[in-house]
Design an enzyme around this catalytic site. Structure first.
Site, PDB file in Angstrom:
ATOM      1  N   ASP A  16      41.652  41.093  40.375  1.00  0.00           N
ATOM      2  CA  ASP A  16      42.934  41.768  40.125  1.00  0.00           C
ATOM      3  C   ASP A  16      43.501  42.302  41.434  1.00  0.00           C
ATOM      4  OD1 ASP A  16      45.032  42.716  38.631  1.00  0.00           O
ATOM      5  OD2 ASP A  16      43.857  44.067  37.387  1.00  0.00           O
ATOM      6  N   HIS A 207      41.576  49.813  31.334  1.00  0.00           N
ATOM      7  CA  HIS A 207      41.931  49.137  32.593  1.00  0.00           C
ATOM      8  C   HIS A 207      43.254  49.749  33.064  1.00  0.00           C
ATOM      9  CE1 HIS A 207      42.325  45.179  34.926  1.00  0.00           C
ATOM     10  NE2 HIS A 207      43.586  45.579  34.916  1.00  0.00           N
ATOM     11  N   HIS A 209      46.089  50.681  35.832  1.00  0.00           N
ATOM     12  CA  HIS A 209      46.718  50.552  37.151  1.00  0.00           C
ATOM     13  C   HIS A 209      47.263  51.931  37.511  1.00  0.00           C
ATOM     14  CE1 HIS A 209      46.491  46.167  37.959  1.00  0.00           C
ATOM     15  NE2 HIS A 209      46.165  46.175  36.681  1.00  0.00           N
ATOM     16  N   CYS A 240      49.593  43.035  39.490  1.00  0.00           N
ATOM     17  CA  CYS A 240      49.740  41.711  38.891  1.00  0.00           C
ATOM     18  C   CYS A 240      51.015  41.077  39.429  1.00  0.00           C
ATOM     19  CB  CYS A 240      49.801  41.833  37.375  1.00  0.00           C
ATOM     20  SG  CYS A 240      50.095  40.244  36.579  1.00  0.00           S
TER      21      CYS A 240
HETATM   22  P1  HMG Z   1      51.908  26.051  32.636  1.00  0.00           P
HETATM   23  O1  HMG Z   1      52.716  25.665  33.835  1.00  0.00           O
HETATM   24  O2  HMG Z   1      52.617  26.280  31.326  1.00  0.00           O
HETATM   25  O3  HMG Z   1      50.683  25.037  32.407  1.00  0.00           O
HETATM   26  O4  HMG Z   1      51.098  27.347  33.032  1.00  0.00           O
HETATM   27  P2  HMG Z   1      50.623  23.584  31.813  1.00  0.00           P
HETATM   28  O5  HMG Z   1      49.530  23.591  30.796  1.00  0.00           O
HETATM   29  O6  HMG Z   1      51.988  23.107  31.426  1.00  0.00           O
HETATM   30  O7  HMG Z   1      50.126  22.734  33.090  1.00  0.00           O
HETATM   31  C1  HMG Z   1      50.938  22.611  34.251  1.00  0.00           C
HETATM   32  C2  HMG Z   1      50.058  22.205  35.419  1.00  0.00           C
HETATM   33  O8  HMG Z   1      49.098  23.264  35.698  1.00  0.00           O
HETATM   34  C3  HMG Z   1      49.228  20.946  35.156  1.00  0.00           C
HETATM   35  O9  HMG Z   1      49.056  20.307  36.405  1.00  0.00           O
HETATM   36  C4  HMG Z   1      47.897  21.497  34.708  1.00  0.00           C
HETATM   37  O10 HMG Z   1      46.814  20.638  34.959  1.00  0.00           O
HETATM   38  C5  HMG Z   1      47.762  22.733  35.613  1.00  0.00           C
HETATM   39  P3  HMG Z   1      49.975  19.027  36.825  1.00  0.00           P
HETATM   40  O11 HMG Z   1      49.703  18.006  35.751  1.00  0.00           O
HETATM   41  O12 HMG Z   1      51.391  19.538  36.811  1.00  0.00           O
HETATM   42  O13 HMG Z   1      49.452  18.693  38.187  1.00  0.00           O
HETATM   43  N1  HMG Z   1      46.879  23.745  35.021  1.00  0.00           N
HETATM   44  C6  HMG Z   1      45.846  24.319  35.658  1.00  0.00           C
HETATM   45  N2  HMG Z   1      45.352  24.162  36.905  1.00  0.00           N
HETATM   46  C7  HMG Z   1      44.273  24.906  37.218  1.00  0.00           C
HETATM   47  N3  HMG Z   1      43.692  25.784  36.378  1.00  0.00           N
HETATM   48  C8  HMG Z   1      44.152  25.965  35.148  1.00  0.00           C
HETATM   49  C9  HMG Z   1      45.287  25.203  34.744  1.00  0.00           C
HETATM   50  N4  HMG Z   1      45.993  25.158  33.605  1.00  0.00           N
HETATM   51  C10 HMG Z   1      46.966  24.246  33.782  1.00  0.00           C
HETATM   52  N5  HMG Z   1      43.567  26.843  34.317  1.00  0.00           N
HETATM   53  C11 HMG Z   1      49.137  28.697  32.857  1.00  0.00           C
HETATM   54  C12 HMG Z   1      50.241  27.982  32.106  1.00  0.00           C
HETATM   55  C13 HMG Z   1      48.430  29.597  31.849  1.00  0.00           C
HETATM   56  C14 HMG Z   1      48.167  27.679  33.434  1.00  0.00           C
HETATM   57  C15 HMG Z   1      49.774  29.512  34.004  1.00  0.00           C
HETATM   58  O14 HMG Z   1      50.807  30.285  33.480  1.00  0.00           O
HETATM   59  C16 HMG Z   1      48.770  30.428  34.685  1.00  0.00           C
HETATM   60  O15 HMG Z   1      47.882  29.967  35.368  1.00  0.00           O
HETATM   61  N6  HMG Z   1      48.947  31.761  34.535  1.00  0.00           N
HETATM   62  C17 HMG Z   1      48.011  32.731  35.070  1.00  0.00           C
HETATM   63  C18 HMG Z   1      48.753  33.886  35.697  1.00  0.00           C
HETATM   64  C19 HMG Z   1      47.756  34.907  36.189  1.00  0.00           C
HETATM   65  O16 HMG Z   1      46.691  34.552  36.658  1.00  0.00           O
HETATM   66  N7  HMG Z   1      48.122  36.189  36.116  1.00  0.00           N
HETATM   67  C20 HMG Z   1      47.257  37.258  36.550  1.00  0.00           C
HETATM   68  C21 HMG Z   1      46.072  37.459  35.676  1.00  0.00           C
HETATM   69  S1  HMG Z   1      46.425  38.474  34.252  1.00  0.00           S
HETATM   70  C22 HMG Z   1      46.366  40.077  34.858  1.00  0.00           C
HETATM   71  O17 HMG Z   1      46.290  40.298  36.037  1.00  0.00           O
HETATM   72  C23 HMG Z   1      46.332  41.224  33.863  1.00  0.00           C
HETATM   73  C24 HMG Z   1      44.957  41.890  33.760  1.00  0.00           C
HETATM   74  O18 HMG Z   1      44.546  42.402  35.016  1.00  0.00           O
HETATM   75  C25 HMG Z   1      44.986  43.029  32.748  1.00  0.00           C
HETATM   76  C26 HMG Z   1      46.156  43.999  32.989  1.00  0.00           C
HETATM   77  O19 HMG Z   1      46.275  44.590  34.062  1.00  0.00           O
HETATM   78  O20 HMG Z   1      46.918  44.139  32.034  1.00  0.00           O
HETATM   79  C27 HMG Z   1      43.894  40.889  33.291  1.00  0.00           C
HETATM   80 MG    MG Z   2      45.181  44.320  35.838  1.00  0.00          MG
END
Ligand code: HMG
Ligand code: MG
Length: 310
Positions: A16, A207, A209, A240
């Protein structure tokens, strides 16, 4: 409600914390941070996420991190996975615990994972099932449990419903994320009381922030509600990338100062965490976000300096 006598801290700085840093850190530096934090006694260190590298470039090397990591027996190293692609990559890298994440608000869900909350549940349910079938422990996150940067205030009843859903799917614990750090103590108490109607308190982690500087106060309020698991980030790293204006998590060093001052056991060496926090802050060329960490290091330097010795 009695406060717990022992608390489990989940260190989220390497995930994070670092996910929001623009400069991509080389894996060796991340590995040193993760290993130093584990050596300090933190029982869980979230070490990366298997998300789209286009969405979060800083986490692109998570597979390499997990492959090279020297694991300490008894320490958990959970990784975030958003979907099946992420789960498969995590399994291939040797991850033993994953965390799935959903949001209590539509706006944040769409910005963070490009789908509605209902769609995210459809996506996440089989991920939890498959991960458990492969022997992994699964933690669940609910984001925006107090408010959403896009939709405003969030109803605690909605958070309770989603937390219960995650537990019913097989998550051993649900971490309630105040993603943008707007919660205050009474709101946090009300939230926990409401969620505890839906799942046991032992399954709730908080959790926070620290955007408004309320992280430590909110942890005290949570302790009074019987919560014994908290996420925190060394040196207060983070935020985030998909939550406008959110700053880092409450600093691990600040939480340790609170807990140890209350006589609550953590098994964590606060000075070792403070040293790791100072090191990574210097490496990132940013101020150390932990006041307790800075104070502890200053006090230690004073007591070790020749002028203060007889
Ligand atoms: P999307 O663009 O809708 O994905 O993203 P898709 O399924 O349409 O796929 C598009 C492309 O991404 C494809 O590749 C997939 O293979 C690839 P292409 O064919 O175009 O070359 N792909 C991936 N590549 C690697 N790893 C994967 C993956 N999935 C698809 N897992 C998706 C949807 C969910 C993937 C995207 O929106 C994403 O990765 N989001 C994550 C954002 C993130 O990490 N945010 C921070 C974490 S959450 C947070 O911090 C909150 C927390 O701390 C708690 C709090 O504070 O509240 C936990
Ligand atoms: Mg967080």
């Amino acid at each position: 409600m009695r406060r717990p006598t022992r608390v489990r801290l989940v260190e989220v700085g390497p995930r994070d914390g670092l996910q929001n840093e623009a400069e991509i850190l080389e894996p060796a530096l991340k590995l040193r941070l993760i290993e130093d934090l584990a050596a300090a006694g933190l029982p869980a260190v979230e070490a990366g996420s298997f998300v789209s590298p286009r969405w979060v470039p800083q986490m692109a090397a998570s597979a390499e991190i997990y492959q090279r990591l020297h694991r300490r027996p008894g320490t958990a190293y959970p990784a975030l996975v958003p979907n099946d692609t992420g789960l498969e990559a995590a399994l291939a890298a040797g991850v033993e615990e994953v965390a799935v994440f959903i949001a209590a608000s539509e706006g944040f869900s769409r910005k963070n994972i490009a789908c509605s909350v209902a769609e995210s549940l459809e996506r996440v349910a089989p991920v939890i099932g498959r991960a458990r079938a492969r022997g992994l422990r699964v933690r669940g996150y609910v984001s925006c449990v107090v408010a959403c940067p896009y939709d405003g205030a969030v109803d605690p009843a909605r958070v309770a419903e989603l937390a219960a859903w995650l537990v019913a799917q097989g998550c051993y614990e649900v971490s309630l994320g105040d993603t943008i750090g707007v919660g205050t103590a009474d709101a946090v108490r009300r939230l926990i009381a409401r969620v505890a109607e839906a799942i046991p308190r032992q399954r709730i982690a908080m959790h926070f922030h620290d955007t408004y500087g309320q992280g430590v106060a909110n942890i005290l309020a949570s302790l009074d509600e019987g919560i014994a698991v908290f996420d925190s980030s060394v040196a207060g790293l983070g935020g985030c990338p998909y939550a406008r204006g959110a700053t880092g998590n409450v600093a691990t060093e600040d939480v340790l100062h609170l807990l140890h001052g209350l006589g609550i056991e953590t098994g964590v060496d606060a000075l070792a965490v403070a040293r790791a926090g100072a090191w990574i802050s210097a490496r990132l060329n940013r101020p150390n976000g932990s006041r307790a960490g800075r104070a502890l290091l200053a006090a230690t330097a004073c007591s070790a300096s020749p002028e203060t010795q007889n």
